[in-house]
Every structure is written in structure tokens, then in C-alpha cells.
Design a protein around this motif. Structure first.
Motif, short mmCIF file in Angstrom:
data_model
loop_
_atom_site.label_atom_id
_atom_site.label_comp_id
_atom_site.label_asym_id
_atom_site.label_seq_id
_atom_site.Cartn_x
_atom_site.Cartn_y
_atom_site.Cartn_z
N LYS A 26 0.86 -1.13 -0.07
CA LYS A 26 0.01 0.02 0.03
C LYS A 26 0.92 1.24 0.06
O LYS A 26 0.50 2.25 -0.78
N LEU A 27 1.86 1.21 0.93
CA LEU A 27 2.85 2.32 1.07
C LEU A 27 3.40 2.63 -0.44
O LEU A 27 3.39 3.80 -1.02
N VAL A 28 4.09 1.65 -1.10
CA VAL A 28 4.55 1.62 -2.49
C VAL A 28 3.78 2.36 -3.47
O VAL A 28 4.10 3.27 -4.11
N ASP A 61 8.20 28.35 1.01
CA ASP A 61 6.81 27.89 0.95
C ASP A 61 6.59 26.54 1.76
O ASP A 61 7.57 25.86 1.78
N ASP A 62 5.16 25.99 2.17
CA ASP A 62 5.15 24.86 2.70
C ASP A 62 4.66 23.90 1.54
O ASP A 62 4.48 24.16 0.32
N ASP A 63 5.24 22.57 1.60
CA ASP A 63 4.90 21.54 0.75
C ASP A 63 4.66 20.41 1.76
O ASP A 63 5.01 20.28 2.67
N ASP A 64 3.87 19.34 0.98
CA ASP A 64 3.22 18.43 1.72
C ASP A 64 3.67 17.21 0.95
O ASP A 64 3.12 16.13 1.30
N HIS A 65 4.79 16.99 0.37
CA HIS A 65 5.05 15.79 -0.39
C HIS A 65 6.71 15.46 -0.01
O HIS A 65 7.72 16.38 0.38
N THR A 123 -1.34 10.93 3.42
CA THR A 123 -1.28 9.72 3.10
C THR A 123 -0.35 8.86 3.77
O THR A 123 -1.02 7.67 4.49
N TYR A 124 0.68 9.29 3.96
CA TYR A 124 1.80 8.67 4.82
C TYR A 124 1.23 8.45 6.20
O TYR A 124 1.15 7.47 6.96
N ARG A 125 0.70 9.47 6.92
CA ARG A 125 0.16 9.40 8.19
C ARG A 125 -0.96 8.55 8.19
O ARG A 125 -1.03 7.98 9.42
N GLY A 126 -1.84 8.64 7.27
CA GLY A 126 -2.91 7.48 7.32
C GLY A 126 -2.67 5.99 7.32
O GLY A 126 -3.14 5.41 8.04
#
Length: 199
Positions: free
Chosen positions: A60-62, A81-85, A144-147
Motif C-alpha cells: 500500500k505504501l509503495v 513555501d510549505d509543501d506536503d510531499h 496519505t503517509y500518516r493515514g
């Protein structure tokens, strides 16, 4: 001593309904999956999960890494800037700039934005595709990662189902069946006592 507070660093609680959460699953080539796995095995944030996680969770992670293509010279992340990836370079070269001065470059298999998996903070560098050719990236979203991490931890807390009772016996086996039931009850009582003791 007072805790150290870092300016501009934010790690807000993430409320996810784990019963409904399903990470995105992107279409990837075999080479892309292999690259993500190889990078994750070495990454200080992901390596423990890959080493100890269930195969289904690792898959799932991959699959949650999104393939993206960036035109040559285009900026991926702006300084400040903020980024979330979290990014993995699949093909091409990226440049890192501080105050419009290139300080380093990175190629295939390199990563950036690692901290975005854990918290959000302004980027201290501008990251852009080199002027040579378009580049390919694989990126994982912070939410997604934290989920995935939360649903994995929640699954570990779900107790296994109880063993089934012995089958209903024939009339001449009633005594043996009762003995089996008694053993099952005693086993549960012992397990409960041990659990209470270690708590």
C-alpha cells in the motif's frame, strides 16, 4: 527544562477515520515499484516500516507514491513555501537553490522533502528541474503517509478472534466434550490472569 519550540514547524493532530481510510493506489511500472522499495529501505523515516511491516501494508505504501513529470527548468518547491510531499527522483536531475544560488544537484534515486512526512515547515531551499531535460518524480503525500501509519497501528490493536468451540459430540462422547470445554475455559482464565499481571 522547558521544551525547545522550533519556529515555523507545525505538526497538527491528524484525525482520520481508520475504518474508512483507503490510500490512493497509482499505476506504476515494475521499475518504479523497485525504486521506491530500494529508497524506502534506506530512508531514516521509512526503513523500520519496510523492515517490519506486513507485505500488504508495504505494498500500500509503495503504490501510494504518485508518478509525476516536471518540465525542464520548472520549480517544484519554492524556498519559504510549505509543501506536503516526500519526493524520489526517478529520472533526470534536480537543482537545489538558496536565495537563487544553486548549492547542489541530485539525480536518480535521490530524495528530498523527507521532513514533510512528519511535520510541515517552510522549505529552506528552492527545488527545480534542471534545464537539460524534463524529469520524473515519485511523490508521497503527507496525509496519505500518516493515514497508512495510523491504520497499520490500529490494526495491530485489534485482538485475534477467539478459537471456535469444540464440535457438538455424539451422545457417547459427552464426557470428553465437556472436558474439552473445561480446558478451553481454563485456558482463557489463565490468559486473562497473565494479561492482568503484565499490565
Amino acid at each position: 527544562s522547558k521544551p525547545v519550540v522550533l519556529p515555523n514547524v507545525r505538526a497538527q493532530p491528524l484525525k482520520i477515520d481508520v475504518s474508512k481510510f483507503e490510500p490512493p493506489s497509482y499505476k506504476q511500472a515494475t521499475e518504479q515499484k523497485t525504486l521506491v522499495k530500494d529508497v524506502a529501505k534506506k530512508n531514516f523515516i521509512l526503513k523500520d516500516f519496510v523492515a517490519t511491516g506486513a507485505k500488504t501494508d508495504i505494498r500500500k505504501l509503495v503504490k501510494a507514491f504518485e508518478p509525476v513529470q516536471v518540465a525542464k527548468g520548472k520549480t517544484i518547491v519554492h524556498q519559504g513555501d510549505d509543501d506536503d510531499h516526500f519526493y524520489v527522483v526517478e529520472d533526470g536531475t534536480v537543482e537545489f537553490q538558496v536565495d537563487n544560488v544553486t548549492v547542489r544537484t541530485a539525480g536518480v534515486g535521490s530524495t528530498f522533502g523527507d521532513h514533510n512526512l512528519l511535520y510541515q515547515a517552510p522549505s529552506n531551499e528552492t527545488v527545480k528541474a534542471s534545464d537539460g531535460n524534463p524529469i520524473k518524480l515519485l511523490r508521497l503525500n503527507h496525509t496519505t503517509y500518516r493515514g497508512i501509519m495510523q491504520t497499520t497501528e490500529q490494526a495491530k490493536k485489534v485482538p485475534p478472534p477467539p478459537p471456535p468451540p469444540p464440535p457438538v459430540p455424539k451422545v457417547n462422547d459427552v464426557e470428553e466434550w465437556l472436558n474439552q470445554c473445561q480446558e478451553l475455559i481454563e485456558r482463557k482464565e489463565i490468559q486473562a490472569a497473565v494479561k492482568k499481571h503484565i499490565q
